[in-house]
Scaffold this active site. Structure first.
Site, PDB file in Angstrom:
ATOM      1  N   ASP A 104       0.821  -1.229   0.000  1.00  0.00           N
ATOM      2  CA  ASP A 104       0.000   0.000   0.000  1.00  0.00           C
ATOM      3  C   ASP A 104       0.847   1.267   0.000  1.00  0.00           C
ATOM      4  OD1 ASP A 104      -2.347  -1.702   0.450  1.00  0.00           O
ATOM      5  OD2 ASP A 104      -1.637  -1.856   2.508  1.00  0.00           O
TER       6      ASP A 104
ATOM      7  N   GLY B 235       1.789   2.916  -2.707  1.00  0.00           N
ATOM      8  CA  GLY B 235       1.506   3.774  -3.863  1.00  0.00           C
ATOM      9  C   GLY B 235       2.286   3.350  -5.094  1.00  0.00           C
TER      10      GLY B 235
ATOM     11  N   ASN C 142      -4.516 -10.924  -4.980  1.00  0.00           N
ATOM     12  CA  ASN C 142      -4.453 -10.476  -3.583  1.00  0.00           C
ATOM     13  C   ASN C 142      -3.855  -9.075  -3.500  1.00  0.00           C
ATOM     14  OD1 ASN C 142      -1.943 -11.518  -4.481  1.00  0.00           O
ATOM     15  ND2 ASN C 142      -1.240 -11.851  -2.411  1.00  0.00           N
TER      16      ASN C 142
ATOM     17  N   HIS D 205      -3.965  -2.277  -6.516  1.00  0.00           N
ATOM     18  CA  HIS D 205      -3.376  -1.023  -6.997  1.00  0.00           C
ATOM     19  C   HIS D 205      -4.493  -0.104  -7.464  1.00  0.00           C
ATOM     20  CE1 HIS D 205       0.681  -3.097  -8.203  1.00  0.00           C
ATOM     21  NE2 HIS D 205       0.434  -3.143  -6.919  1.00  0.00           N
TER      22      HIS D 205
ATOM     23  N   THR E 241      -6.029 -12.677   2.314  1.00  0.00           N
ATOM     24  CA  THR E 241      -7.109 -12.041   1.546  1.00  0.00           C
ATOM     25  C   THR E 241      -8.161 -13.066   1.114  1.00  0.00           C
ATOM     26  OG1 THR E 241      -5.802 -12.348  -0.456  1.00  0.00           O
ATOM     27  CG2 THR E 241      -5.651 -10.191   0.622  1.00  0.00           C
TER      28      THR E 241
ATOM     29  N   THR F 131       3.078 -12.832   2.475  1.00  0.00           N
ATOM     30  CA  THR F 131       2.386 -13.447   1.346  1.00  0.00           C
ATOM     31  C   THR F 131       3.154 -14.711   0.957  1.00  0.00           C
ATOM     32  OG1 THR F 131       1.325 -12.992  -0.768  1.00  0.00           O
ATOM     33  CG2 THR F 131       3.558 -12.088  -0.478  1.00  0.00           C
TER      34      THR F 131
ATOM     35  N   LYS G 287      -3.391  12.360  -5.084  1.00  0.00           N
ATOM     36  CA  LYS G 287      -3.816  11.136  -5.773  1.00  0.00           C
ATOM     37  C   LYS G 287      -3.534  11.108  -7.269  1.00  0.00           C
ATOM     38  CE  LYS G 287      -7.240   8.275  -3.565  1.00  0.00           C
ATOM     39  NZ  LYS G 287      -8.583   7.717  -3.663  1.00  0.00           N
TER      40      LYS G 287
END
Length: 457
Positions: free
Chosen positions: A41, A43, A66, A69, A163, A271, A448
């Protein structure tokens, strides 16, 4: 063979250069890699989106749906999980490598959902290329993921916080050599069906409560096989040709992040794939000398989804403020992200593994309202400084973080578009991070949109 006849086996005129050791080395294009440097997370999608505008090929090399983006283009917000987010570049090929695990219903669902949002995905089926060696995630892998999580909760009182997308189970099938790949799906379907039935039976015996509609599943898979067949290629040969043909910009979009890597992450809260730079070579089938720039993406603070050690976490007003201002909710799960200060120990560790050539520092604007900002600079165990990042979770949970306090800037940076325009203390924060890590910061994110990425060099 004489030199004037050229070298055999070098496609598209690849140049063979004699090296000191007398071996032949191929000189060709290199891939540019974008990797998460924390717990995800950070970016990455935004950095990839920036670079994908000039890319000819955008690749995913590991993970499955999983990952999450988000990319904003022309005020349209696209969400990607399995597709390389570079697929919104109409002139690029999106390539899914052998290290990726593919849930076909998820793939088509994702494409169709994004198609409804804007023009970005028009003609996506012609721009997608999938390695024939990529493994397939079946619905029963996803169901087993849910059952495993439930069992962990019942037996140990805590789960891994997966997830539930079947990622762990499908990588387990791959390691156990019972998995099925894209090449199996698109060749002899009756042979594929036999192997599918066998795998389904194995899962049924491991998880008796699992309900599998074998015939229904196979019917759906046959339909997917017809749709996906034109996209499936020999990935190794495809990328070899791309690397050694005419000049091309090839971009690799990492999913997840360094601290979620199966080997180097905060195991077991990780993961099931290698999301560090080694996963690029094994997940695409390219040699290490084909890797060019490796860009690490770092949030200006730290976040983590789910449980696991988090030394700089702030369970207080600061953490809450970061969570609220940063809209810290997972793209894939919608879960609240835990928030804390930037951790330089963790970033040095990520750099040791990945060898970042430059960094992208994102979400700097979230810190705009703070009068002072802390940065974790070292760890202590029992009063003694430790030079490394602990592998053991119990030890990591016990570390005492030493902080450096820097002055905030109390100024809105959302509309800043050059480094010079940033408030003095924001510039100092950026330069401090560069100096401490010894890695240049190439981009700074203050919002953003595409335009809110400030490029420094």
């Amino acid at each position: 063979m004489s030199a004037e006849n050229g070298s055999p086996g070098l496609p598209n005129g690849g140049v063979c250069c004699a090296t000191d050791s007398g071996r032949c080395s191929l000189v060709g294009n290199k891939v540019t890699v974008v990797l998460g440097a924390q717990w995800g997370d950070e970016g990455k999608g935004k950095v990839v989106d920036l670079l994908a505008q000039d890319a000819d090929i955008v690749c995913r090399c590991q993970g499955g749906n999983n990952a999450g983006h988000t990319v904003v283009v022309d005020s349209v917000e696209y969400d990607f999980h399995l597709l390389p987010s570079g697929i919104i570049n109409q002139n690029a090929i999106a390539f899914i490598g052998n290290g990726v695990v593919i849930h076909l219903p998820g793939l088509f669902e994702e494409a169709e959902k994004n198609l409804k949002k804007g023009q970005g995905l028009v003609g996506w089926e012609k721009r997608l290329c999938i390695s024939d060696r990529a493994h397939i995630v079946f619905d029963f892998h996803q169901a087993a993921d849910g059952i495993q999580e439930q069992q962990r909760q019942e037996q140990a009182g805590k789960n891994l916080g997966t997830t539930k997308k079947g990622i762990g189970p499908v990588y387990s099938s791959k390691a156990a050599r019972s998995g099925l790949r894209m090449c199996d799906l698109v060749s002899d379907f009756s042979e594929f069906s036999q192997r599918f039935k066998l795998l389904a039976k194995q899962y049924k015996s491991m998880y008796p409560s699992l309900e599998i509609d074998i015939d229904g599943e196979l019917k759906k898979l046959q339909d997917y096989a017809d749709r996906v067949k034109p996209m499936v290629k020999d990935g190794v040969y495809y990328l070899y040709e791309a690397l050694h043909g005419p000049p091309k910009n090839i971009l690799v979009e990492g999913a997840n992040a360094a601290l979620l890597d199966i080997d180097f992450g905060t195991y077991p809260f990780v993961t099931s794939s290698n999301c560090t730079v080694g996963g690029v070579c094994t997940g695409l089938g390219i040699p290490p000398q084909s890797v060019g720039d490796v860009y690490g993406v770092v949030k200006a603070y730290t976040t983590r989804v789910g449980i696991g050690a988090f030394p700089t976490e702030q369970n207080n007003d600061t953490g809450e403020m970061l969570q609220t201002r940063g809209h810290e909710y997972g793209v894939t799960t919608g879960r609240k992200r835990r928030c804390g200060w930037l951790d330089l120990v963790l970033l040095r560790y990520a750099h040791m593994i990945n060898g970042f050539t430059a960094l992208a520092l994102t979400k700097l604007d979230i810190l705009d309202v703070l009068s002072e900002i802390k940065v974790g600079v070292s760890y202590k165990i029992d009063g003694k400084k430790i030079p490394h990042f602990p592998a053991n979770q119990e030890v990591l949970n016990r570390v005492e973080v030493e902080y450096e306090t820097l002055p905030g800037w109390n100024t809105d940076t959302c509309n800043v578009r050059t480094f010079e325009e940033l408030p003095e203390n924001a510039k100092k924060y950026v330069r401090y991070i560069e100096l401490e890590l010894g890695i240049p910061i190439k981009w700074i994110g203050v919002g953003k949109s595409r335009e809110s990425m400030i490029q420094l060099f």
